[in-house]
Design an enzyme around this catalytic site. Sequence first.
Site, PDB file in Angstrom:
ATOM      1  N   GLU A  19       0.821  -1.217   0.000  1.00 27.98           N
ATOM      2  CA  GLU A  19       0.000   0.000   0.000  1.00 27.98           C
ATOM      3  C   GLU A  19       0.854   1.265   0.000  1.00 27.98           C
ATOM      4  O   GLU A  19       0.659   2.172  -0.792  1.00 27.98           O
ATOM      5  CB  GLU A  19      -0.909   0.029   1.235  1.00 27.98           C
ATOM      6  CG  GLU A  19      -2.134  -0.837   1.145  1.00 27.98           C
ATOM      7  CD  GLU A  19      -3.021  -0.646   2.357  1.00 27.98           C
ATOM      8  OE1 GLU A  19      -3.267   0.519   2.741  1.00 27.98           O
ATOM      9  OE2 GLU A  19      -3.468  -1.659   2.931  1.00 27.98           O
ATOM     10  N   ASP A 104      -2.239  -4.249   3.582  1.00 30.10           N
ATOM     11  CA  ASP A 104      -2.469  -4.515   5.005  1.00 30.10           C
ATOM     12  C   ASP A 104      -3.541  -5.584   5.206  1.00 30.10           C
ATOM     13  O   ASP A 104      -4.479  -5.696   4.415  1.00 30.10           O
ATOM     14  CB  ASP A 104      -2.895  -3.232   5.721  1.00 30.10           C
ATOM     15  CG  ASP A 104      -1.767  -2.202   5.764  1.00 30.10           C
ATOM     16  OD1 ASP A 104      -0.600  -2.581   5.572  1.00 30.10           O
ATOM     17  OD2 ASP A 104      -2.072  -1.010   5.973  1.00 30.10           O
ATOM     18  N   ASP A 106      -6.346  -6.051   6.780  1.00 30.55           N
ATOM     19  CA  ASP A 106      -7.587  -5.605   7.378  1.00 30.55           C
ATOM     20  C   ASP A 106      -8.598  -5.443   6.246  1.00 30.55           C
ATOM     21  O   ASP A 106      -8.299  -5.744   5.089  1.00 30.55           O
ATOM     22  CB  ASP A 106      -7.402  -4.294   8.165  1.00 30.55           C
ATOM     23  CG  ASP A 106      -6.731  -3.198   7.339  1.00 30.55           C
ATOM     24  OD1 ASP A 106      -6.739  -3.293   6.090  1.00 30.55           O
ATOM     25  OD2 ASP A 106      -6.205  -2.241   7.927  1.00 30.55           O
ATOM     26  N   GLU A 108      -9.769  -2.831   4.739  1.00 30.26           N
ATOM     27  CA  GLU A 108      -9.362  -1.887   3.709  1.00 30.26           C
ATOM     28  C   GLU A 108      -8.246  -2.480   2.847  1.00 30.26           C
ATOM     29  O   GLU A 108      -8.260  -2.365   1.616  1.00 30.26           O
ATOM     30  CB  GLU A 108      -8.885  -0.585   4.356  1.00 30.26           C
ATOM     31  CG  GLU A 108      -9.128   0.664   3.539  1.00 30.26           C
ATOM     32  CD  GLU A 108     -10.599   1.006   3.386  1.00 30.26           C
ATOM     33  OE1 GLU A 108     -10.964   1.580   2.347  1.00 30.26           O
ATOM     34  OE2 GLU A 108     -11.382   0.687   4.294  1.00 30.26           O
ATOM     35  N   TYR A 332       1.602  -4.081  13.675  1.00 31.37           N
ATOM     36  CA  TYR A 332       0.557  -3.302  13.016  1.00 31.37           C
ATOM     37  C   TYR A 332      -0.270  -2.547  14.046  1.00 31.37           C
ATOM     38  O   TYR A 332      -0.690  -3.104  15.060  1.00 31.37           O
ATOM     39  CB  TYR A 332      -0.334  -4.233  12.198  1.00 31.37           C
ATOM     40  CG  TYR A 332      -1.270  -3.523  11.263  1.00 31.37           C
ATOM     41  CD1 TYR A 332      -0.797  -2.613  10.323  1.00 31.37           C
ATOM     42  CD2 TYR A 332      -2.636  -3.759  11.307  1.00 31.37           C
ATOM     43  CE1 TYR A 332      -1.657  -1.964   9.449  1.00 31.37           C
ATOM     44  CE2 TYR A 332      -3.504  -3.124  10.434  1.00 31.37           C
ATOM     45  CZ  TYR A 332      -3.013  -2.230   9.513  1.00 31.37           C
ATOM     46  OH  TYR A 332      -3.864  -1.582   8.657  1.00 31.37           O
ATOM     47  N   ARG A 334      -3.248  -0.917  13.865  1.00 31.30           N
ATOM     48  CA  ARG A 334      -4.715  -0.839  13.835  1.00 31.30           C
ATOM     49  C   ARG A 334      -5.268  -2.202  14.241  1.00 31.30           C
ATOM     50  O   ARG A 334      -5.365  -3.117  13.430  1.00 31.30           O
ATOM     51  CB  ARG A 334      -5.222  -0.419  12.452  1.00 31.30           C
ATOM     52  CG  ARG A 334      -4.755   0.981  12.069  1.00 31.30           C
ATOM     53  CD  ARG A 334      -5.472   1.529  10.842  1.00 31.30           C
ATOM     54  NE  ARG A 334      -4.957   2.838  10.478  1.00 31.30           N
ATOM     55  CZ  ARG A 334      -5.300   3.977  11.059  1.00 31.30           C
ATOM     56  NH1 ARG A 334      -6.187   3.965  12.042  1.00 31.30           N
ATOM     57  NH2 ARG A 334      -4.777   5.131  10.666  1.00 31.30           N
ATOM     58  N   HIS A 378      -5.388  -9.272  14.306  1.00 26.90           N
ATOM     59  CA  HIS A 378      -4.009  -8.853  14.529  1.00 26.90           C
ATOM     60  C   HIS A 378      -3.630  -9.028  15.996  1.00 26.90           C
ATOM     61  O   HIS A 378      -4.484  -9.131  16.864  1.00 26.90           O
ATOM     62  CB  HIS A 378      -3.835  -7.375  14.154  1.00 26.90           C
ATOM     63  CG  HIS A 378      -4.239  -7.062  12.756  1.00 26.90           C
ATOM     64  ND1 HIS A 378      -3.535  -7.485  11.662  1.00 26.90           N
ATOM     65  CD2 HIS A 378      -5.290  -6.367  12.262  1.00 26.90           C
ATOM     66  CE1 HIS A 378      -4.125  -7.066  10.558  1.00 26.90           C
ATOM     67  NE2 HIS A 378      -5.186  -6.389  10.898  1.00 26.90           N
TER      68      HIS A 378
END
Length: 425
Positions: A19, A104, A106, A108, A332, A334, A378
């Site tokens: 990303e 990532d 997640d 998104e 990570y 988030r 995570h």
Amino acid sequence: MAQGKTAKTESGKKLVIVESPTKMTSIQGYLGDGYEVLSSVGHIRDLASKKDIPAEKKAAYGKYSIDVDNGFDPFYVVSERKTKTVADLKRALKSADEVLLATDEDREGEAIAWHLLEVLSPKVPVKRMVFHEITKDAIRKAAENTRELDLALVDAQETRRVLDRLYGWDVSPVLWRKVGSGTQGQALSAGRVQSAATRLVVDRERERMAFVSASYWDIEALATASGSSFTTRLARIDGAPLARGGDFDDRGTLTKAVVVLTEADARALAIAVEGVGEASVMSVDAKPGTRSPRAPFTTSTLQQEAGRKLSMSAKHTMSVAQRLYEKGYITYMRTDSVRVSDDAINEVREQIGELHGPDYVPDAPNAYKTKNSAQDAHEAIRPTSAALHPDRIKHLLSQDQSRVYELIWKRFVASQMKPQVLSIT
């Protein structure tokens, strides 16, 4: 635009797409010459704006770019800002024998990977590469242990995006008319999150407006003994407890059997106590107590602690944490999970023993439970290595990065220590 090598790759190389451009150099170095690492710089496409919907699709997709009558089907277009990025990725794809989508892990990130797959249409094998920390071992392990794209996560992100569009495009103009522009010139928006949050604020305001206040009085005295002073509070009268704020409901009605003093009663008692002049301590109780360590950070607890101890906004905290993650110093950032890998726990227990001695290491690792097991994708936010003491890397970080890293390191180390021993008097 995508950054990195733009020259044609050698045959047999694997194309890795991440990303953020800031991750590329580190990951390229860890993977070596058999890979080419490029960046999508976030999303490459999104729901079309009204002007970008083709004439033949306007009837179905309307102003939202969503066909609400046919399964809420979305219409996506590649952003004008990302046309060169897509061109660079397609150019690199021509000489790759495999694609690793390393966005990532997640919702998104999974959606970005899916959009890349849809736009690039690679003819070579495509695999999903995921990692939670940017270290040599983690990156190499991720490249060797790939998985398929998780379409459930893609669907979840798409649903959230559709809701944002359906709510935001109609509710946001109301905010512009009724409230005005946002801070620093940014337009206010009201999507799926802001609309619900606004409702919570409105409901609480209505409760406040309907609240009925009640009056009660209490008495405090400043006592002095042996050169020191302390505050005492009148707790009972003739054995009956004195009223406190929590003894009343929102309608101002008492919910417990307590004594309610008027102002006249309280002042009369205060004068009487002051007139006595002396008092004796009937008993002093002292007992041992313990305080258990707190769990390692999640996104929300990190933001709260950085705000409380470092006076940082949530946005700035996450920006700093992002840089620490990209530099390979933390996992990570988030996450809603407090889970930690066994390897990390074993390492931090060794560090506690070395730094503070074996008396501070519990017999068994401390365990913490994530409140919502569905949010356990995570690990908790922790240093990639407990051996990276804040003093060791301070010279490599900016002031804010150093402060946030120290906060994360201390919280993680403390989470695996024995409970604090207290004496409660």
